[in-house]
Design a protein around this motif. Structure first.
Motif, PDB file in Angstrom:
ATOM      1  N   MET A   1      47.256   3.956  -9.934  1.00 14.48           N
ATOM      2  CA  MET A   1      46.899   3.823  -8.528  1.00 14.48           C
ATOM      3  C   MET A   1      45.519   4.409  -8.284  1.00 14.48           C
ATOM      4  O   MET A   1      45.160   5.435  -8.840  1.00 14.48           O
ATOM      5  CB  MET A   1      47.927   4.559  -7.680  1.00 14.48           C
ATOM      6  CG  MET A   1      47.821   4.208  -6.199  1.00 14.48           C
ATOM      7  SD  MET A   1      48.121   5.668  -5.215  1.00 14.48           S
ATOM      8  CE  MET A   1      49.910   5.643  -5.155  1.00 14.48           C
ATOM      9  N   LYS A   2      44.758   3.740  -7.455  1.00 15.74           N
ATOM     10  CA  LYS A   2      43.413   4.207  -7.170  1.00 15.74           C
ATOM     11  C   LYS A   2      43.398   5.042  -5.904  1.00 15.74           C
ATOM     12  O   LYS A   2      44.309   4.999  -5.091  1.00 15.74           O
ATOM     13  CB  LYS A   2      42.478   3.006  -7.006  1.00 15.74           C
ATOM     14  CG  LYS A   2      42.488   2.056  -8.178  1.00 15.74           C
ATOM     15  CD  LYS A   2      42.061   2.747  -9.439  1.00 15.74           C
ATOM     16  CE  LYS A   2      42.299   1.892 -10.665  1.00 15.74           C
ATOM     17  NZ  LYS A   2      42.018   2.650 -11.907  1.00 15.74           N
ATOM     18  N   GLU A   3      42.291   5.791  -5.752  1.00 17.89           N
ATOM     19  CA  GLU A   3      42.181   6.584  -4.526  1.00 17.89           C
ATOM     20  C   GLU A   3      41.420   5.800  -3.464  1.00 17.89           C
ATOM     21  O   GLU A   3      40.669   4.898  -3.752  1.00 17.89           O
ATOM     22  CB  GLU A   3      41.411   7.869  -4.791  1.00 17.89           C
ATOM     23  CG  GLU A   3      41.920   8.701  -5.925  1.00 17.89           C
ATOM     24  CD  GLU A   3      41.253   8.323  -7.224  1.00 17.89           C
ATOM     25  OE1 GLU A   3      40.631   7.262  -7.311  1.00 17.89           O
ATOM     26  OE2 GLU A   3      41.378   9.114  -8.171  1.00 17.89           O
ATOM     27  N   GLY A   4      41.613   6.267  -2.237  1.00 26.80           N
ATOM     28  CA  GLY A   4      40.803   5.721  -1.161  1.00 26.80           C
ATOM     29  C   GLY A   4      41.554   4.671  -0.379  1.00 26.80           C
ATOM     30  O   GLY A   4      42.739   4.439  -0.582  1.00 26.80           O
ATOM     31  N   PRO A   5      40.838   4.055   0.563  1.00 27.04           N
ATOM     32  CA  PRO A   5      41.480   3.053   1.422  1.00 27.04           C
ATOM     33  C   PRO A   5      41.872   1.834   0.618  1.00 27.04           C
ATOM     34  O   PRO A   5      41.166   1.410  -0.286  1.00 27.04           O
ATOM     35  CB  PRO A   5      40.382   2.730   2.444  1.00 27.04           C
ATOM     36  CG  PRO A   5      39.106   3.075   1.767  1.00 27.04           C
ATOM     37  CD  PRO A   5      39.406   4.215   0.841  1.00 27.04           C
ATOM     38  N   ASN A   6      43.016   1.281   0.977  1.00 26.07           N
ATOM     39  CA  ASN A   6      43.493   0.095   0.296  1.00 26.07           C
ATOM     40  C   ASN A   6      42.981  -1.147   1.023  1.00 26.07           C
ATOM     41  O   ASN A   6      43.628  -1.645   1.941  1.00 26.07           O
ATOM     42  CB  ASN A   6      45.023   0.117   0.272  1.00 26.07           C
ATOM     43  CG  ASN A   6      45.580  -0.913  -0.686  1.00 26.07           C
ATOM     44  OD1 ASN A   6      44.881  -1.843  -1.077  1.00 26.07           O
ATOM     45  ND2 ASN A   6      46.830  -0.751  -1.060  1.00 26.07           N
ATOM     46  N   ILE A   7      41.800  -1.582   0.604  1.00 22.83           N
ATOM     47  CA  ILE A   7      41.190  -2.714   1.304  1.00 22.83           C
ATOM     48  C   ILE A   7      41.946  -4.009   1.039  1.00 22.83           C
ATOM     49  O   ILE A   7      41.838  -4.952   1.817  1.00 22.83           O
ATOM     50  CB  ILE A   7      39.704  -2.889   0.921  1.00 22.83           C
ATOM     51  CG1 ILE A   7      39.556  -3.201  -0.573  1.00 22.83           C
ATOM     52  CG2 ILE A   7      38.916  -1.652   1.303  1.00 22.83           C
ATOM     53  CD1 ILE A   7      38.124  -3.541  -0.948  1.00 22.83           C
ATOM     54  N   ALA A   8      42.729  -4.057  -0.044  1.00 24.72           N
ATOM     55  CA  ALA A   8      43.437  -5.298  -0.352  1.00 24.72           C
ATOM     56  C   ALA A   8      44.407  -5.675   0.763  1.00 24.72           C
ATOM     57  O   ALA A   8      44.574  -6.851   1.087  1.00 24.72           O
ATOM     58  CB  ALA A   8      44.192  -5.158  -1.675  1.00 24.72           C
ATOM     59  N   ILE A   9      45.045  -4.663   1.345  1.00 26.25           N
ATOM     60  CA  ILE A   9      46.021  -4.951   2.396  1.00 26.25           C
ATOM     61  C   ILE A   9      45.361  -5.636   3.587  1.00 26.25           C
ATOM     62  O   ILE A   9      45.839  -6.667   4.062  1.00 26.25           O
ATOM     63  CB  ILE A   9      46.715  -3.648   2.857  1.00 26.25           C
ATOM     64  CG1 ILE A   9      47.554  -3.077   1.708  1.00 26.25           C
ATOM     65  CG2 ILE A   9      47.571  -3.910   4.072  1.00 26.25           C
ATOM     66  CD1 ILE A   9      48.312  -1.825   2.071  1.00 26.25           C
ATOM     67  N   ILE A  10      44.274  -5.061   4.046  1.00 23.96           N
ATOM     68  CA  ILE A  10      43.576  -5.643   5.201  1.00 23.96           C
ATOM     69  C   ILE A  10      42.997  -7.005   4.844  1.00 23.96           C
ATOM     70  O   ILE A  10      43.119  -7.982   5.587  1.00 23.96           O
ATOM     71  CB  ILE A  10      42.451  -4.704   5.694  1.00 23.96           C
ATOM     72  CG1 ILE A  10      43.010  -3.352   6.119  1.00 23.96           C
ATOM     73  CG2 ILE A  10      41.684  -5.351   6.836  1.00 23.96           C
ATOM     74  CD1 ILE A  10      43.907  -3.409   7.323  1.00 23.96           C
TER      75      ILE A  10
END
Lengths: 225, 225
Positions: A1-10
């Motif tokens: 798992m990566k850190e930070g915001p999960n831009i894939a969801i948006i």
DNA sequence: TTCATACTTCGATCATAGTCGAAGCATCGA
DNA sequence: TCGATGCTTCGACTATGATCGAAGTATGAA
């Protein structure tokens, strides 16, 4: 798992054609009902309802209920900015949809871009203001000059009120149809509102097209030449 | 069919978790090989190859071949801007991934944001420059003041060269971890490069973390307090 | 020239999400 | 109170795209 915001969801939310059509319609700046958005997206009410629920949970749209009508609007300028940014990337890559018919040229001429004017007219207005040194541009930064302040005040914009907005006064917005910039920000919105007030133009009942009257077109040309 | 740019195509590309991880890695600002990006994304080389091909066709990434190595980088600032915008929307909606371990706090402290400094250090630097009126902020607009020009010149930044860039000199960038702004633009990039030159900090061999040395941290604090 | 490495292409499999008909709920008008 | 309208929820069906093993190609080192 990566850190930070999960831009894939948006991004995945925006990436469905039906949802993208709804968001695009909401870029017109007005609130639209679930039925209207279903029609814009070309899906049934059930499908639209499911999509809108997801968009709302992700804070991309906000809902306001009036009786049995559910009105939806974009959650904020930041959502509009990202959608416009995606539009610029899509245009650059050639992903442009053109519907032969009266609406496409009309969209290119003058259209709402969330709350300000886009298209030929929007770019022309911006170029005129910059050319006459009423707006000063340095790369992406846009400032209003004193002569510009006087001009818009004379035009009927209450600059004090517009300045008090928390939004940037002047902002460049890349126009996907003209491939150049038009004016966003609170001043961009105010100038368009003023043109509506002056009856130079009106937005079409549905969609994002802005229609200038013949008289309004002449006055626009005289004012922003 | 609707008119205008087809944002669904671009958004759908970003919306796949594997591709989003690759783009996120590329936000670190360096070129990465296909193998490295496959590892970042947690997929096989075949899957990564397929994804990179799509991203390239959509003009989101560019490829540079060196021998048998294929290096990829983001196609431009505009792509980075949109990705950062999506990150801000994701963070606001609570879609934050946190990996317990040394990296997460390190990411929050100091990291690359495409080519400039983000995290606590990035926000602190920005706040310091603004607080000392070296940078002047008006909503989203950021300008450098004469005293700021002098400061960065003394710091070792060749302001003339940095100004000649086609990019904006100063630009606000919303920091998803601090929920405040740090400095992007060519000046933001130049300041970070200078810190690398001064050996105050170095980027980690892999990933986006920027490590400050104890001495570098002291000097950073003294310079941007 | 041969072998190793980086990467691409092909084809089969699997997982995920969008779709809509039917039913149900909330609100408004007659 | 009843019927119409706007919208939500449920469940079944379908389409799409990601995945990887295997094979192939390009490049570099020995």
């Amino acid at each position: 798992m990566k850190e930070g915001p999960n831009i894939a969801i948006i991004a995945a939310l925006v990436g469905d054609p039906a949802r993208a059509n709804m968001l695009n319609a909401l870029l017109g700046g007005t609130a639209l009902t679930a039925s209207e958005l279903a029609a814009e997206a070309g899906v049934t009410l059930q499908t639209a309802s499911s999509h809108l629920s997801k968009l709302q949970q992700a804070c991309l749209v906000e809902q306001e209920q009036q009786g049995r009508h559910r009105y939806f609007r974009l959650a904020g300028n930041d959502v509009a900015d990202v959608l416009e940014g995606l539009g610029a990337l899509a245009a650059r890559a050639g992903h442009l949809r053109v519907r032969p018919g009266p609406k496409d040229p009309a969209m290119r001429r003058a259209r709402m871009c969330y709350d300000h004017l886009a298209g030929e007219f929007g770019v022309r207005m911006f170029d005129s203001l910059v050319g006459r040194k009423m707006l000063l541009v340095d790369k992406d930064s846009v400032e209003i000059a004193p002569r510009g302040a006087k001009f818009v005040t004379d035009f009927g914009v209450d600059l004090e009120t517009v300045r008090s907005s928390r939004r940037p006064l002047c902002k460049k917005c890349l126009d996907w149809s003209e491939r150049r910039s038009h004016l966003a920000g609170s001043l961009g919105a105010a100038l368009l509102d003023r043109m509506f007030d002056l009856k130079w133009a009106r937005r079409e009942a549905d969609g994002r097209v802005v229609r200038f009257t013949p008289t309004g077109e002449q006055k626009f040309a005289a004012t922003f030449s």
